[in-house]
Write a protein that holds these residues in place. Structure first.
Motif, PDB file in Angstrom:
ATOM      1  N   UNK A   1     -12.654   0.394  -6.517  1.00 37.12           N
ATOM      2  CA  UNK A   1     -11.361  -0.156  -6.922  1.00 37.12           C
ATOM      3  C   UNK A   1     -10.185   0.648  -6.381  1.00 37.12           C
ATOM      4  N   UNK A   2     -10.313   1.968  -6.368  1.00 33.15           N
ATOM      5  CA  UNK A   2      -9.177   2.792  -5.959  1.00 33.15           C
ATOM      6  C   UNK A   2      -8.825   2.569  -4.489  1.00 33.15           C
ATOM      7  N   UNK A   3      -9.831   2.407  -3.658  1.00 30.71           N
ATOM      8  CA  UNK A   3      -9.556   2.171  -2.250  1.00 30.71           C
ATOM      9  C   UNK A   3      -9.130   0.735  -1.985  1.00 30.71           C
ATOM     10  N   UNK A   4      -9.546  -0.204  -2.834  1.00 28.35           N
ATOM     11  CA  UNK A   4      -9.006  -1.557  -2.743  1.00 28.35           C
ATOM     12  C   UNK A   4      -7.523  -1.552  -3.097  1.00 28.35           C
ATOM     13  N   UNK A   5      -7.150  -0.709  -4.048  1.00 33.21           N
ATOM     14  CA  UNK A   5      -5.746  -0.551  -4.415  1.00 33.21           C
ATOM     15  C   UNK A   5      -4.955  -0.016  -3.219  1.00 33.21           C
ATOM     16  N   UNK A   6      -5.552   0.947  -2.515  1.00 33.84           N
ATOM     17  CA  UNK A   6      -4.918   1.482  -1.310  1.00 33.84           C
ATOM     18  C   UNK A   6      -4.772   0.401  -0.246  1.00 33.84           C
ATOM     19  N   UNK A   7      -5.807  -0.427  -0.081  1.00 34.00           N
ATOM     20  CA  UNK A   7      -5.757  -1.518   0.885  1.00 34.00           C
ATOM     21  C   UNK A   7      -4.623  -2.476   0.552  1.00 34.00           C
ATOM     22  N   UNK A   8      -4.504  -2.843  -0.722  1.00 35.61           N
ATOM     23  CA  UNK A   8      -3.442  -3.761  -1.133  1.00 35.61           C
ATOM     24  C   UNK A   8      -2.064  -3.150  -0.861  1.00 35.61           C
ATOM     25  N   UNK A   9      -1.916  -1.868  -1.185  1.00 37.91           N
ATOM     26  CA  UNK A   9      -0.636  -1.192  -0.949  1.00 37.91           C
ATOM     27  C   UNK A   9      -0.319  -1.148   0.538  1.00 37.91           C
ATOM     28  N   UNK A  10      -1.335  -0.882   1.359  1.00 32.69           N
ATOM     29  CA  UNK A  10      -1.131  -0.823   2.813  1.00 32.69           C
ATOM     30  C   UNK A  10      -0.686  -2.174   3.356  1.00 32.69           C
ATOM     31  N   UNK A  11      -1.240  -3.245   2.808  1.00 35.75           N
ATOM     32  CA  UNK A  11      -0.853  -4.576   3.264  1.00 35.75           C
ATOM     33  C   UNK A  11       0.603  -4.870   2.915  1.00 35.75           C
ATOM     34  N   UNK A  12       1.041  -4.420   1.744  1.00 38.64           N
ATOM     35  CA  UNK A  12       2.443  -4.595   1.369  1.00 38.64           C
ATOM     36  C   UNK A  12       3.343  -3.831   2.336  1.00 38.64           C
TER      37      UNK A  12
END
Length: 278
Positions: free
Chosen positions: A88-99
């Motif tokens: 989950x934590x790295x998915x959160x990073x992925x989402x932030x990177x996309x933003x």
């Protein structure tokens, strides 16, 4: 005078929470909300990722990048497997990177768009270096360091996107621009639900110097910024000069694995940058 007015407007909007987000970031923000919920389940997360094809493709690509595919692990070929490998934590990073990336993708001016691409390369390198430095030197949580590295220039991406409609905004930077950028970055990180320890470390970077031995998230980011082979295109990019102290030079000279770390980070950054490209 016009530039001061433009900056005052952007800062005022940020302080009121009136940030201008691209409409295409909704899926990423929705994923952030889901994975931040302590009661969320894998099936909920997988559905969120599958609902946005670009997000799904990036999750699989990131799971197969050098950062997360170690020791000859098999290629991930499904979103479910990608979610399990990344966590989950790295998915959160992925989402932030996309933003963060979406701020740059809507820029029309060729020169500003080139700066956004350069800023992304720089951020990816700082993130990859932060990950390795956290693991081998400062011993802070490496996933947190990776996330912080991705996010540490979010204010820069935002200002580049606003400069597209405010010509001259970033030309001939003044001393006060760093303070304005700090305010904007703070509000952006609140909107993106960046945890306080991470946002505090990012805000503390301006004018900071590495302590010895390096410790904590701020030092991790400062050291990564100093070692980064890619320069930031932002006006405050000369901050790295403040890091070049004799003590730091001696510390790095005494660290025998620094060349190998830099080489590994470059490979990771290139792979991660390609995986997160949107």
């Amino acid at each position: 005078m016009e530039k001061i007015k433009d900056f005052a407007l952007i800062v005022s909007e940020a302080q009121r929470g009136e940030l201008v987000f691209p409409t295409s970031v909704n899926a990423a923000l929705s994923l952030q909300l889901t994975v931040a919920d302590p009661d969320c389940h894998d099936e909920d997360v997988i559905r969120k990722v599958l609902a946005e094809p670009v997000l799904a493709a990036r999750a699989v690509a990131l799971a197969n990048s050098a950062v997360f595919r170690s020791n000859g692990a098999a290629l991930v070929t499904s979103v479910r497997a990608a979610v399990q490998r990344l966590g989950y934590r790295n998915l959160y990073t992925l989402a932030a990177a996309m933003v963060v990336r979406q701020f740059g993708s809507r820029i029309r001016d060729p020169q500003l768009r080139a700066k956004a691409e350069q800023l992304w390369k720089y951020s990816a390198h700082v993130a990859a270096l932060s990950y390795l430095i956290a693991k081998r030197i400062t011993l802070v949580d490496a996933d947190t360091a990776l996330f912080a590295g991705i996010m540490h220039e979010v204010g820069g991406f935002y200002l580049l996107s606003r400069a597209d409609t405010m010509p001259g905004l970033l030309e001939e930077p003044e001393d006060w621009m760093g303070a304005a950028l700090e305010i904007v970055a703070r509000e952006l990180m609140k909107k993106l639900m960046v945890p306080e320890p991470v946002s505090a470390a990012i805000v503390a970077l301006r004018g900071g110097a590495v302590s010895f031995p390096p410790a904590g998230l701020r030092d991790t980011l400062l050291l990564a910024k100093h070692l980064c082979p890619v320069l930031s295109p932002m006006p405050h990019s000369d901050d790295h000069v403040l890091l070049r102290t004799a003590a730091l030079a001696q510390y790095l000279a005494d660290y025998p694995a620094i060349s190998a770390l830099l080489q590994e980070a470059t490979g990771d950054a290139d792979a991660m940058s390609a995986a997160l490209l949107v």
